[in-house]
Design a protein around this motif. Structure first.
Motif, PDB file in Angstrom:
ATOM      1  N   ASN A 100       5.681  13.945  -0.776  1.00  0.00           N
ATOM      2  CA  ASN A 100       5.812  13.082   0.406  1.00  0.00           C
ATOM      3  C   ASN A 100       5.208  11.727   0.060  1.00  0.00           C
ATOM      4  O   ASN A 100       4.189  11.662  -0.613  1.00  0.00           O
ATOM      5  CB  ASN A 100       5.025  13.654   1.597  1.00  0.00           C
ATOM      6  N   TYR A 101       5.832  10.655   0.548  1.00  0.00           N
ATOM      7  CA  TYR A 101       5.253   9.337   0.284  1.00  0.00           C
ATOM      8  C   TYR A 101       5.517   8.402   1.459  1.00  0.00           C
ATOM      9  O   TYR A 101       6.440   8.604   2.249  1.00  0.00           O
ATOM     10  CB  TYR A 101       5.815   8.722  -1.002  1.00  0.00           C
ATOM     11  N   ALA A 102       4.672   7.395   1.543  1.00  0.00           N
ATOM     12  CA  ALA A 102       4.830   6.341   2.550  1.00  0.00           C
ATOM     13  C   ALA A 102       4.276   5.053   1.958  1.00  0.00           C
ATOM     14  O   ALA A 102       3.268   5.070   1.260  1.00  0.00           O
ATOM     15  CB  ALA A 102       4.076   6.693   3.832  1.00  0.00           C
ATOM     16  N   ASN A 103       4.951   3.944   2.226  1.00  0.00           N
ATOM     17  CA  ASN A 103       4.398   2.656   1.823  1.00  0.00           C
ATOM     18  C   ASN A 103       4.738   1.591   2.844  1.00  0.00           C
ATOM     19  O   ASN A 103       5.701   1.718   3.597  1.00  0.00           O
ATOM     20  CB  ASN A 103       4.825   2.251   0.401  1.00  0.00           C
TER      21      ASN A 103
ATOM     22  N   ALA B  39       0.871  -1.182   0.000  1.00  0.00           N
ATOM     23  CA  ALA B  39       0.000   0.000   0.000  1.00  0.00           C
ATOM     24  C   ALA B  39       0.903   1.225   0.000  1.00  0.00           C
ATOM     25  O   ALA B  39       1.922   1.248   0.696  1.00  0.00           O
ATOM     26  CB  ALA B  39      -0.889   0.020   1.245  1.00  0.00           C
ATOM     27  N   GLU B  40       0.525   2.224  -0.779  1.00  0.00           N
ATOM     28  CA  GLU B  40       1.330   3.443  -0.831  1.00  0.00           C
ATOM     29  C   GLU B  40       0.420   4.660  -0.905  1.00  0.00           C
ATOM     30  O   GLU B  40      -0.588   4.657  -1.611  1.00  0.00           O
ATOM     31  CB  GLU B  40       2.263   3.440  -2.042  1.00  0.00           C
ATOM     32  N   ASP B  41       0.791   5.676  -0.169  1.00  0.00           N
ATOM     33  CA  ASP B  41       0.148   6.983  -0.234  1.00  0.00           C
ATOM     34  C   ASP B  41       1.209   7.992  -0.612  1.00  0.00           C
ATOM     35  O   ASP B  41       2.316   7.966  -0.050  1.00  0.00           O
ATOM     36  CB  ASP B  41      -0.450   7.400   1.113  1.00  0.00           C
ATOM     37  N   ASP B  42       0.908   8.852  -1.563  1.00  0.00           N
ATOM     38  CA  ASP B  42       1.843   9.937  -1.861  1.00  0.00           C
ATOM     39  C   ASP B  42       1.066  11.213  -2.147  1.00  0.00           C
ATOM     40  O   ASP B  42      -0.068  11.181  -2.599  1.00  0.00           O
ATOM     41  CB  ASP B  42       2.805   9.585  -3.002  1.00  0.00           C
ATOM     42  N   GLN B  43       1.720  12.312  -1.810  1.00  0.00           N
ATOM     43  CA  GLN B  43       1.123  13.635  -1.977  1.00  0.00           C
ATOM     44  C   GLN B  43       2.155  14.532  -2.637  1.00  0.00           C
ATOM     45  O   GLN B  43       3.329  14.490  -2.283  1.00  0.00           O
ATOM     46  CB  GLN B  43       0.748  14.240  -0.629  1.00  0.00           C
ATOM     47  N   GLY B  44       1.710  15.326  -3.579  1.00  0.00           N
ATOM     48  CA  GLY B  44       2.591  16.287  -4.229  1.00  0.00           C
ATOM     49  C   GLY B  44       1.925  17.640  -4.283  1.00  0.00           C
ATOM     50  O   GLY B  44       0.724  17.745  -4.513  1.00  0.00           O
ATOM     51  N   PHE B  45       2.710  18.656  -4.047  1.00  0.00           N
ATOM     52  CA  PHE B  45       2.207  20.029  -4.091  1.00  0.00           C
ATOM     53  C   PHE B  45       3.134  20.840  -4.987  1.00  0.00           C
ATOM     54  O   PHE B  45       4.355  20.716  -4.885  1.00  0.00           O
ATOM     55  CB  PHE B  45       2.171  20.636  -2.680  1.00  0.00           C
ATOM     56  N   ASN B  46       2.541  21.626  -5.876  1.00  0.00           N
ATOM     57  CA  ASN B  46       3.375  22.433  -6.750  1.00  0.00           C
ATOM     58  C   ASN B  46       2.911  23.881  -6.773  1.00  0.00           C
ATOM     59  O   ASN B  46       1.735  24.174  -6.596  1.00  0.00           O
ATOM     60  CB  ASN B  46       3.412  21.866  -8.180  1.00  0.00           C
TER      61      ASN B  46
END
Length: 189
Positions: A156-159, A113-120
């Motif tokens: 940011n990411y986490a798995n 399982a992975e969650d990632d977020q990106g902001f630009n």
């Protein structure tokens, strides 16, 4: 978007390179064959990706004459902000090469399982002036200006691996070690 985990990337090119049109996706007992597990099985049971993307971009422009018909002034400012939030879960798909063979798996060596977020953020300012004049059959034009850009992208990411249950594929219900990270790309020019 809510789509199969394997739909992105090279899935379709890999499928058309490696799968024959006469391959049989399922065994008579309803289990996946090796060819079926690597294609349709991965789409149906290989996991999901839920991607949410929000971007806003706006530009303000101004134009004016300093000396009407000879010298003008132009300016524009653009602001862009965006956010991407993705949640993915990738599962193994069981298949059998025949009734006498043990179960094998297609997909990741361990479900993940992975969650990632990106902001630009991207901002740009353009300012320029143009002077032009006609002298008989000759036309002269001069342009002078400047540009300033700024961009910042943060991710940011986490798995984690090993789901407690495949019914709820979330980071909170995994037992494997967590991998987390972040990156920032920041520049101006």
């Amino acid at each position: 978007y809510n789509e199969p985990y394997d739909i992105a990337g090279t899935f379709f090119s890999d499928m058309f390179r490696t799968v024959s049109p006469i391959d049989i996706p399922k065994n008579p007992d309803g289990t996946w064959t090796p060819a079926g597990a690597s294609t349709v099985g991965r789409l149906q049971q290989g996991g999901r990706e839920i991607a949410n993307t929000n971007n806003i971009r706006t530009t303000f422009s101004a134009k004016g004459d300093i000396i009407k018909g000879i010298w003008d002034f132009n300016a524009d400012v653009t602001f862009e902000q965006g956010a991407n939030i993705n949640r993915t879960a990738s599962f193994q798909v069981p298949f059998y090469s025949g009734p006498q063979y043990p179960v094998q798996y297609q997909g990741p060596s361990t479900p993940v399982a992975e969650d990632d977020q990106g902001f630009n953020e991207y901002n740009v300012v353009n300012v320029y002036t143009t002077a032009h004049k006609q002298f008989g059959n000759h036309f002269i034009q001069v342009m002078v200006g400047g540009n300033q850009e700024y961009s910042k992208i943060t991710t940011n990411y986490a798995n984690r691996t090993n789901f407690v249950t495949n019914s709820y594929p979330t980071l909170a219900l995994t037992t494997g070690p967590a991998t987390v990270g972040e990156s920032t790309l920041d520049w101006a020019g």
